[in-house]
Scaffold this active site. Structure first.
Site, mmCIF file in Angstrom:
data_model
loop_
_atom_site.group_PDB
_atom_site.id
_atom_site.type_symbol
_atom_site.label_atom_id
_atom_site.label_comp_id
_atom_site.label_asym_id
_atom_site.label_seq_id
_atom_site.Cartn_x
_atom_site.Cartn_y
_atom_site.Cartn_z
ATOM 1 N N TYR A 26 1.278 -1.177 0.274
ATOM 2 C CA TYR A 26 -0.158 0.271 -0.027
ATOM 3 C C TYR A 26 1.198 1.405 -0.178
ATOM 4 C CZ TYR A 26 -3.700 -3.052 1.566
ATOM 5 O OH TYR A 26 -4.194 -3.982 1.405
ATOM 6 N N LYS A 57 1.346 -6.299 6.032
ATOM 7 C CA LYS A 57 1.341 -7.923 5.173
ATOM 8 C C LYS A 57 2.922 -7.666 4.840
ATOM 9 C CE LYS A 57 -3.807 -7.101 4.186
ATOM 10 N NZ LYS A 57 -3.788 -5.700 4.256
ATOM 11 N N HIS A 80 0.591 -11.368 2.452
ATOM 12 C CA HIS A 80 -0.353 -10.511 1.509
ATOM 13 C C HIS A 80 -0.725 -12.205 0.732
ATOM 14 C CE1 HIS A 80 -1.309 -6.424 0.463
ATOM 15 N NE2 HIS A 80 -2.196 -7.569 -0.342
#
Length: 282
Positions: free
Chosen positions: A54, A79, A112
């Protein structure tokens, strides 16, 4: 400012507690992202879900500090990306996340996605087991893992994930996977819990329940998630929507309403077609 909502917690299989609803932080970055996350924390959110991919772990850490809340009052999830699945790479990835967040520990660290074409997720899981023993992560889990992936990591380490974060919404309710998780003692966490652009707000079971309980359709869907036993992590940068998404504890759906919403399941209901390369971004 809307009144803060107290969010209950539930127990994980390792003895730690997780808030039953959280804030998805995908694409919440920069000053606007920090402001949005601080707003959520002021409204009562206590779970922030981020990831290396992200690119906003630093913003998440800044939001927690700016909120003035004690670190131990906020449950931070991150993650490991697919490119960091080697054992040493996974260790380094988590240590870098800790530095970027400027925190001494993570409440929950996930893999993830299994990146099955490479097949090194077992190494990443061993790294998480060791990091948990070291105290750098409190709970460990996975995301987008299928039963065969779960079988492999449990067989190799004897350690069952606390959480598996998967796509789950009314068009894709994941009944079989939820049953698998329940059998194993794994908490189901839901990404895209409202269905993103396909959110079924206008579907009759959702609209009827919203009218019956005097709430918004999104609240009905998130309450449905809770009653399925899932932990939803809706994303919103808008304070009014954030407040709605956490105001889920003053009403309860009937069994018939839950069943009707689950009945919206579609064979093609998955948002991203099951492409694991897309999951890398989620």
């Amino acid at each position: 400012m809307s009144q803060s909502t107290a969010v209950p917690t539930r127990s994980l299989n390792d003895g730690h507690e997780i808030p039953v609803v959280g804030l998805g932080c995908y694409q919440l970055d920069g000053e606007e992202g920090v402001t949005a996350m601080v707003s959520a924390l002021e409204l009562g959110y206590r779970l922030l879900d981020t990831a290396v991919n992200y690119g906003n772990e630093g913003d998440v850490g800044e939001a927690v500090r700016r909120s003035g809340l004690p670190r131990e009052d906020v449950f931070i999830t991150s993650k490991i990306p697919g490119r960091h699945h080697g054992y040493d790479d996974a260790l380094a990835s988590v240590r870098t996340s800790l530095e970027t967040l400027r925190t001494d520990y993570l409440d929950l660290q996930l893999i993830h996605w299994p990146n099955p074409s490479v097949g090194r997720f077992g190494e990443a899981w061993r790294a998480l087991v060791d990091l948990q023993r070291e105290g750098l992560v409190r709970s460990i889990g996975v995301s987008n893992f299928a039963p065969a992936h779960l079988d492999r990591i449990v067989e190799e380490t004897g350690v069952t994930p606390a959480v598996n974060q998967v796509e789950l919404h009314p068009y894709f309710p994941q009944a079989e996977m939820r049953a698998e998780h329940e059998r194993r003692g794994i908490v189901t966490e839901s990404w895209s819990p409202l269905g993103k652009r396909q959110a079924p707000y206008g579907e009759e079971p959702v609209a009827a329940a919203a009218e019956a309980h005097g709430v918004e359709p999104g609240q009905v869907i998130l309450r449905w998630q809770l009653q399925l036993g899932a932990v939803p992590i809706p994303k919103s940068a808008t304070p009014s929507r954030q407040a709605e998404n956490i105001d889920l504890f003053g009403f309860e759906l009937t069994d018939d309403e839950v069943a009707a919403i689950s009945g919206l399941a579609k064979p093609d209901g998955r948002l991203f077609g099951g492409d694991p390369d897309v999951h890398e971004e989620m």
